[in-house]
Design a protein around this motif. Structure first.
Motif, short mmCIF file in Angstrom:
data_model
loop_
_atom_site.label_atom_id
_atom_site.label_comp_id
_atom_site.label_asym_id
_atom_site.label_seq_id
_atom_site.Cartn_x
_atom_site.Cartn_y
_atom_site.Cartn_z
N GLY A 1 0.78 -1.23 0.00
CA GLY A 1 0.00 0.00 0.00
C GLY A 1 0.81 1.28 0.00
N THR A 2 2.14 1.17 -0.04
CA THR A 2 2.98 2.37 -0.08
C THR A 2 3.70 2.44 -1.43
OG1 THR A 2 4.92 1.28 0.85
CG2 THR A 2 3.35 2.25 2.40
N THR A 3 3.88 3.66 -1.90
CA THR A 3 4.61 3.88 -3.15
C THR A 3 5.68 4.93 -2.91
OG1 THR A 3 2.68 3.33 -4.50
CG2 THR A 3 4.41 4.63 -5.55
N ILE A 4 6.92 4.59 -3.27
CA ILE A 4 8.04 5.52 -3.10
C ILE A 4 8.70 5.70 -4.46
CG2 ILE A 4 10.25 5.93 -1.97
CD1 ILE A 4 9.28 4.12 0.31
N VAL A 5 8.91 6.98 -4.83
CA VAL A 5 9.57 7.30 -6.10
C VAL A 5 10.97 7.81 -5.82
CG1 VAL A 5 9.46 8.70 -8.20
CG2 VAL A 5 7.34 7.85 -7.17
N HIS A 6 11.94 7.26 -6.51
CA HIS A 6 13.34 7.70 -6.41
C HIS A 6 13.72 8.39 -7.72
CE1 HIS A 6 13.98 5.24 -2.77
NE2 HIS A 6 13.22 4.36 -3.37
N GLY A 7 14.23 9.62 -7.62
CA GLY A 7 14.62 10.36 -8.80
C GLY A 7 13.53 11.32 -9.25
N PRO A 8 13.77 12.06 -10.33
CA PRO A 8 14.97 11.99 -11.17
C PRO A 8 16.18 12.67 -10.52
CG PRO A 8 13.51 13.72 -11.97
CD PRO A 8 12.78 13.03 -10.84
N PHE A 9 17.34 12.19 -10.92
CA PHE A 9 18.61 12.74 -10.46
C PHE A 9 19.21 13.60 -11.58
CE2 PHE A 9 17.67 8.74 -8.40
CZ PHE A 9 17.83 9.05 -7.06
N GLU A 10 20.36 14.19 -11.30
CA GLU A 10 20.88 15.22 -12.22
C GLU A 10 21.36 14.65 -13.55
OE1 GLU A 10 23.75 17.67 -10.36
OE2 GLU A 10 22.30 18.69 -9.07
N HIS A 11 21.93 13.45 -13.53
CA HIS A 11 22.44 12.90 -14.79
C HIS A 11 21.89 11.49 -14.99
CE1 HIS A 11 25.47 11.20 -11.95
NE2 HIS A 11 25.44 10.18 -12.77
N ASN A 12 22.03 10.98 -16.22
CA ASN A 12 21.57 9.62 -16.48
C ASN A 12 22.75 8.71 -16.82
OD1 ASN A 12 22.13 10.12 -19.24
ND2 ASN A 12 20.01 10.68 -19.68
#
Length: 363
Positions: free
Chosen positions: A293-304
């Protein structure tokens, strides 16, 4: 800081092959990493291309691999030539005693070449990384740091790539695919179909196959259930192992909304990574992890990953980071080659079955 210390901490880069990938991906990435890397030498078989591209970055130029490898200012080598030359050029760069080698994928055309590269890398101590840019993307790395046991528990894995057919991709695809000239492709020809699927796997899906393999512990047992082409260029390939269902989808069409995603699902967790489209330099992937039931988003960061792979190469060449094992690279390549070969075999089998049915219906 003195110019002497600048010179000692900046690694000299030599690039073999000055085509669209070098011009549109590597040079812009290297331009942002001037504190780590400096382009010193560019080689291309076309002297006008070599001279023109080298002039943009103030580098030496040549049409000879030996001239580049013998240049004392070149400490690390990037191999961006047509893929049939990759293995011999990786081996030559290792034997030339360079500090590290970055090779575009695939780094070899078959298992024998891969084994030769591994042996030479071990013998010379020269580390090699393969430019599967998504494995160096901070979004992928953030997912890796947070996904827990998902690679062991996932049962479904999906790679989906939808891109517009810009000129660079058409050039890339025409190099990879054995087919008639554009506009005359015979979609009923079994060899054209196999060529398109092989090009799709080894030219496009291969970017994400190391990610798929990471979530497929029994990758050696993969089998192809279905393989078909998507017009004008694309593929849908369904695979399975004893514990995994895998779907690879790719299409280049007149889309207004490019998408490049990787997904993995277990009974109670889900991971989705949305990557930036090819040739896009800014911003990283975003990783969305959902569980309980939890959603965590990581990013976006500065470069790919385009910049990430060069940062990794610089760290490895300077000795501050360990290179991936050659076995990892061999396993990634073996996985891709096995899928390509099994896909061709599936197409042949389906074709023979259809032919038998037709002949049975019309004696």
């Amino acid at each position: 800081m003195s110019s002497h210390s600048d010179a000692t901490r900046t690694l000299g880069v030599g690039i073999l092959g000055a085509g669209p990938v070098t011009q549109a991906i590597h040079l812009p990435s290297l331009a942002r990493l001037g504190d780590l890397l400096t382009v010193r030498h560019i080689m291309d078989v076309d002297p006008a291309v070599a001279e023109s591209v080298a002039a943009r970055v103030g580098a030496a130029h040549s049409t000879s691999i030996n001239a580049l490898l013998e240049d004392p200012k070149v400490e690390v080598v990037a191999i961006c030539s047509p893929h049939q030359f990759h293995a011999e050029q990786v081996i030559a760069a290792c034997r030339a005693g360079k500090k590290a080698v970055l090779c575009e994928k695939p780094f070899a055309m078959n298992a024998e070449e891969a084994a030769q590269i591994s042996a030479v890398s071990e013998e010379t101590g020269v580390p090699i990384i393969v430019g599967a840019m998504h494995t160096f993307d901070p979004g992928w790395l953030a997912a890796e740091a947070n996904w827990g046991s998902l690679p062991q528990t996932a049962h479904t894995i999906r790679s989906s790539i939808v891109l517009p057919p810009n000129a660079r991709f058409e050039d890339f695809a025409s190099e990879v695919i054995t087919r008639p000239a554009a506009g005359t492709r015979d979609y009923t020809d079994i060899e054209v179909i196999k060529g398109m699927l092989n090009g799709g796997i080894m030219g496009l899906a291969i970017h994400d196959l190391p990610l798929v393999r990471r979530f497929t512990p029994d990758f050696a047992a993969v089998e192809v259930l279905e393989a078909r082409i998507v017009r004008p260029f694309g593929y849908v390939i369904s695979l399975r192992t004893p514990t995994r269902t895998i779907e690879l989808r790719g299409a280049m069409n007149n889309t207004w909304n490019p998408e490049w995603s990787f997904e993995a699902f277990s009974d109670d967790e889900a991971l989705r990574i949305d990557f930036t489209p090819s040739y896009v330099q800014a911003g990283s992937a975003t990783a969305t992890l959902s569980r309980a039931g939890t959603t965590i988003v990581h990013g976006p960061f500065e470069h790919n990953g385009y910049e990430g792979e060069w940062r990794e190469l610089a760290a490895i060449a300077s000795g501050s980071k360990q290179a991936p094992s050659a076995q990892t690279l061999i396993d990634d390549l073996t996985f891709a080659l096995h899928i390509a070969n099994a896909t061709a075999a599936r197409v042949d089998a389906d074709h023979q079955t259809a032919q038998a049915i037709r002949e049975g219906a019309h004696p």
